[in-house]
Design a protein around this motif. Sequence first.
Motif, PDB file in Angstrom:
ATOM      1  N   ARG A  70      -7.202  -0.526  -4.690  1.00  0.00           N
ATOM      2  CA  ARG A  70      -6.417   0.067  -3.818  1.00  0.00           C
ATOM      3  C   ARG A  70      -5.738   1.683  -4.650  1.00  0.00           C
ATOM      4  N   SER A 120      -6.618   5.375  -3.265  1.00  0.00           N
ATOM      5  CA  SER A 120      -5.195   6.074  -2.994  1.00  0.00           C
ATOM      6  C   SER A 120      -5.790   7.403  -3.683  1.00  0.00           C
ATOM      7  N   ALA A 164       0.820  -1.170   0.059  1.00  0.00           N
ATOM      8  CA  ALA A 164       0.055   0.009   0.162  1.00  0.00           C
ATOM      9  C   ALA A 164       0.713   1.277   0.113  1.00  0.00           C
TER      10      ALA A 164
END
Length: 374
Positions: A93, A97, A29
């Motif tokens: 993800r 983000s 991440a």
Amino acid sequence: MRPEVTGARRIVVKVGSSSLTTAGGGLDADRVDALVDVLARILGDTAAGKEIVLVSSGAIAAGLAPLGLDRRPKDLARQQAAASVGQGLLVARYTASFARYGRRVGQVLLTTDDTSRRAHYRNARRTLDQLLAMGAVPVVNENDTVATDEIRFGDNDRLAALVAHLVRADLLVLLSDVDGLYDGDPSTPGTSRIAEVTGPADLEGVSIGSAGKAGVGTGGMVTKVEAARIAAAAGIPVVLTSASRAADALLGRPTGTLFHRTGRRSADRLLWLAHASTPRGALTLDDGAVRAVVQGTGSLLPAGIAAVEGEFSAGDPVELRDGAGRAVARGLVAYDAGEIPQLLGRSTRDLARELGPEYEREVVHRDDLVVLHS
């Protein structure tokens, strides 16, 4: 500063699996966020009017850990399963983000057919153009769940070069785990980074490795240099560097390796025909037809064909081979495979008289033909 970079408005950025995941599989991440931080800052400069298309590897690698796999599997079925699980995680993800900056993302999964079949190609372009017009960041990946050829042989480097041409990009940035192209193995003392490549002559004698460091992707420096060559030949400059230097690369600082343009933008069909199409068959030409196709400006007529092989339909890509079996060109054939044997070595005038006026045409028209070897 590099004016080719600072003046680019529409940019395709490709990032490899090793830059997004851990060696054992699973998304990192922090690495994803670090990349998004850089891209969001570039997009946030509204005065510059930048647009970014992100071509992202990592689906298979992201699916390894969730499925209990400690390394990339060799069998196709488990690769596809990992891609199916990992693609959702990858896009989720990116969505989270980019949301930190108020940016939406749009997933675009492509296969070879989407860049080699003209109708699919146009549809893909319209989708990407619309996403950009609406302020979204397209996240492009190969559709690894179904695209068996890509999983076995390909990597997203070539896809990125084709996407750059597809969206008429001004710049292609290839990010990996190496900070540029070296004149040998980067881990060997005495090797040095090649700052700029102006043409093929600059790479003569350069030893290009074939494997990445992390072992979670399929590409290496060979695929990156080939992608850079494709894009540069299509009039698109390329910067090759590491993901950790993405900010410097996108700001035009002299990092990595800059591949200068070596050609002009070509017709869409010719680029995908040369680099993205899979021939469905082959036509063997006599010496005169080889000269006409390779050195001249003529189309391929039935009289110049000596043999045919494969099963294909009108409109499919086929290889055009010389007498030694070397592929000298590739083109879109105007006949089904079953029709061609009766045409071999015959003039279009004779064919029209015997079979009808619809047979008085080229087997491969010049506009649908690209020379591979001169």
